[in-house]
Design an enzyme around this catalytic site. Sequence first.
Site, PDB file in Angstrom:
ATOM      1  CD  GLU A  83      20.611  21.958  17.296  1.00 33.01           C
ATOM      2  OE1 GLU A  83      21.551  21.324  16.769  1.00 33.01           O
ATOM      3  OE2 GLU A  83      19.649  21.406  17.849  1.00 33.01           O
ATOM      4  CB  ILE A  86      24.268  26.545   8.214  1.00 35.36           C
ATOM      5  CG1 ILE A  86      24.438  27.099   6.800  1.00 35.36           C
ATOM      6  CG2 ILE A  86      25.613  26.255   8.856  1.00 35.36           C
ATOM      7  CD1 ILE A  86      25.140  28.457   6.755  1.00 35.36           C
ATOM      8  CD  GLN A  93      30.522  22.259   1.329  1.00 38.69           C
ATOM      9  OE1 GLN A  93      31.627  21.738   1.380  1.00 38.69           O
ATOM     10  NE2 GLN A  93      29.439  21.664   1.796  1.00 38.69           N
ATOM     11  N   GLY A  96      32.618  31.605   1.020  1.00 43.81           N
ATOM     12  CA  GLY A  96      32.292  32.567   2.066  1.00 43.81           C
ATOM     13  C   GLY A  96      30.811  32.671   2.381  1.00 43.81           C
ATOM     14  CB  ALA A  98      29.291  28.918   5.745  1.00 45.70           C
ATOM     15  CE1 TYR A 133      28.365  27.595  12.154  1.00 40.81           C
ATOM     16  CE2 TYR A 133      29.533  25.700  13.021  1.00 40.81           C
ATOM     17  CZ  TYR A 133      28.581  26.234  12.183  1.00 40.81           C
ATOM     18  OH  TYR A 133      27.829  25.409  11.386  1.00 40.81           O
TER      19      TYR A 133
END
Length: 167
Positions: A83, A86, A93, A96, A98, A133
């Site tokens: 799994e 993050i 935040q 970019g 992430a 994602y």
Amino acid sequence: MSESLSVQPLQKDDLDFLYQMRVNSDVMDYWFEEPYASKAQMIKSYEANLERDTHRSFILYYGEVRVGFLGLFDIDWRHRHAEFAIMIDPAFQGNGYATCATELMVDYGFYQLNLHKLFLFVAKSNDKAVYIYEKVGFEREGVLKQHFFINGQYCDAIMMAMLRENN
């Protein structure tokens, strides 16, 4: 930007940084956990995980500045999956980080640990995270109806995954 981002294994002196995020409800709601942790609990958990081979925890750096925490959890060495999770410090935040950090962990999971599949759970209402994602290559595998309790209500979660062969 990826040349400015790096990950380093979580160290004991990173726990103060991590603690600040773990007690922030804006962060922990998206980890589906209560924003409650004592430093003593975090130290105990950190020390216990040093002996386990099923977790890889990292601090995300932008240059010399800590900007987030990420890792692979519940690594299953037989079935070759883990799994992914993050958290980016709210002060950082929207930059970019992430996306790049997720790409770094996908590469690490597939090409260092030889995993076959990475999966995650994300609140259906967290459009920004779902977008990131999907941009990296995770695909929706299903919806867990009213699976998590956030801000006084039950929320749906999306299970997403990526297979090494699709990366």
